[in-house]
Design an enzyme around this catalytic site. Sequence first.
Site, PDB file in Angstrom:
ATOM      1  CB  VAL A 238      -0.857   0.030   1.284  1.00  0.00           C
ATOM      2  CG1 VAL A 238      -1.863   1.154   1.218  1.00  0.00           C
ATOM      3  CG2 VAL A 238      -1.548  -1.302   1.462  1.00  0.00           C
ATOM      4  CB  CYS A 239       2.924   2.798  -1.640  1.00  0.00           C
ATOM      5  SG  CYS A 239       2.834   1.200  -2.365  1.00  0.00           S
ATOM      6  CB  THR A 240       1.663   7.901  -1.499  1.00  0.00           C
ATOM      7  OG1 THR A 240       0.616   7.619  -0.574  1.00  0.00           O
ATOM      8  CG2 THR A 240       1.322   9.146  -2.287  1.00  0.00           C
TER       9      THR A 240
ATOM     10  CG  ASN B 265       5.690   7.967   1.846  1.00  0.00           C
ATOM     11  OD1 ASN B 265       6.825   8.397   1.666  1.00  0.00           O
ATOM     12  ND2 ASN B 265       4.808   8.550   2.640  1.00  0.00           N
TER      13      ASN B 265
ATOM     14  CG  ASN C 117      -2.502   1.594  -2.342  1.00  0.00           C
ATOM     15  OD1 ASN C 117      -2.142   2.391  -1.495  1.00  0.00           O
ATOM     16  ND2 ASN C 117      -1.671   0.764  -2.940  1.00  0.00           N
TER      17      ASN C 117
END
Length: 389
Positions: A136-138, A154, A314
């Site tokens: 899960v990230c940005t 991230n 996500n």
Amino acid sequence: MEVVLRCAAILVCLLVVVQAQVPPFTEKCEHGMYPPKAESKVASYVINLDLPPAERWTSLAKEKAPQIRDMIAEIKAFAGAFGNGSIIALVDKYLAPLADTLPYPFADELKGIAKATDIPLGEVVLFNVFYEFFTVCTSIVAEDPSGKLFHARNLDFGLFLGWDIKNNTWALSEKLRPIVVNLDWQRGGKTVFKSVNFAGYVGLLTAVKPQTFTYSMNERFSADGGYIGLIEWILGQRDGSWMGFLTREVLENATSFTEAETMLANRTMLAPAYFILGGTKSGEGAIITRSRERALDIKRLDPANGRWFLLQTNYDNWENPPFIDDRRTPGDNCMANMTTANTDLPHIFDVLSSKPVLNKLTTYTALMQVDEGHIESYIQECPDPCIPW
Ligand SMILES: *[C@@H]1O[C@H](CO)[C@@H](O)[C@H](O)[C@H]1NC(C)=O
Ligand SMILES: *[C@@H]1O[C@H](CO)[C@@H](O)[C@H](O)[C@H]1NC(C)=O
Ligand SMILES: *[C@@H]1O[C@H](CO)[C@@H](O)[C@H](O)[C@H]1NC(C)=O
Ligand SMILES: *[C@@H]1O[C@H](CO)[C@@H](O)[C@H](O)[C@H]1NC(C)=O
Ligand SMILES: *[C@@H]1O[C@H](CO)[C@@H](O)[C@H](O)[C@H]1NC(C)=O
């Protein structure tokens, strides 16, 4: 296996929502966070692609073996609490033979890691499978007014394992931070590409090919999720690519932004994903939204029309993110607040250090610049009060 863990993860989330008295945090855009303190800077290692696959990881895997074992123990403890020991037996029984079904050079690389760390092969496979599904990230690609491109991300590891109520931390995220490494993949003594990895994972989640392109991957949740692809693979239907292996091929063999985009858009994969790509020229930035079979959408940078950055979390970028996990709106706001004139890695680091883009699952922030072939990464911790995800 996957299904069980998924359900378990949802249970844990509910427990967290009910039990944890998460203190309120204020959404604001951080400033002046760069450079972070020296201790958070991640160390670099060389992976020599001229070595036989079974030997490439030996020195790194040996050095990080205690931390990798710790991390796997955390996953096993969790699986054990929900199953009753039998899940681990299944992993050793069914996932170890799976290693031999993997294409060259991956089977040998995983075996080399198992040998160097003295961890059963099935558990090394498991650990490699996990990153395909729980990242899960940005990710952000942005360009400055001169057309220079920046790419940052991230990495929040999204397997919601073990919320520690006293410490306000995720037990698994704690175990992942010590195994974050920068890798310099070399052939003939020269850098082919550079990445940020969890030691022991042979695929790529974040990487730069100098003077060519930058890449990051975010997990895409979907009803036909990754475990269907995995089950098909176990059952012998093996036409899909593992994301980790496809990305190794792209970073090694693609020679341009366009070629990388075509490869990432067109190959059948085991699991859906978002691929975020940056190139070397103005406008060369893309979010590729993938189903297992194909690209559902490709969104590109379009600076002439004001789209000077792309930010992906996500969720499909043509739909609203769910209100329980909206990192996109605050991220977009902080990027807009930064302004195109200030686009550089320190300012993007500020955006990625702003809550809730930064949250308790965040393990590292990576910053990349393609022309300089530059990648640097920092271990992240989210100081309280901070949202769990
Ligand atoms: C946007 O930036 C300005 C300074 O450039 C700052 O005063 C303001 O608080 C920022 N907005 C947010 C939401 O942080
Ligand atoms: C737990 O153990 C029992 C027998 O001791 C077995 O029948 C059952 O299938 C196990 N459950 C799981 C989820 O492994
Ligand atoms: C809190 O986290 C630290 C660092 O991971 C750990 O050493 C410590 O044991 C934890 N404390 C509790 C009460 O779990
Ligand atoms: C890159 O291309 C070469 C030549 O086609 C191929 O042998 C190699 O396996 C590719 N690399 C990866 C990681 O797939
Ligand atoms: C995928 O492949 C098809 C046929 O080879 C090609 O026409 C299309 O442009 C490719 N898609 C992308 C996004 O490159």
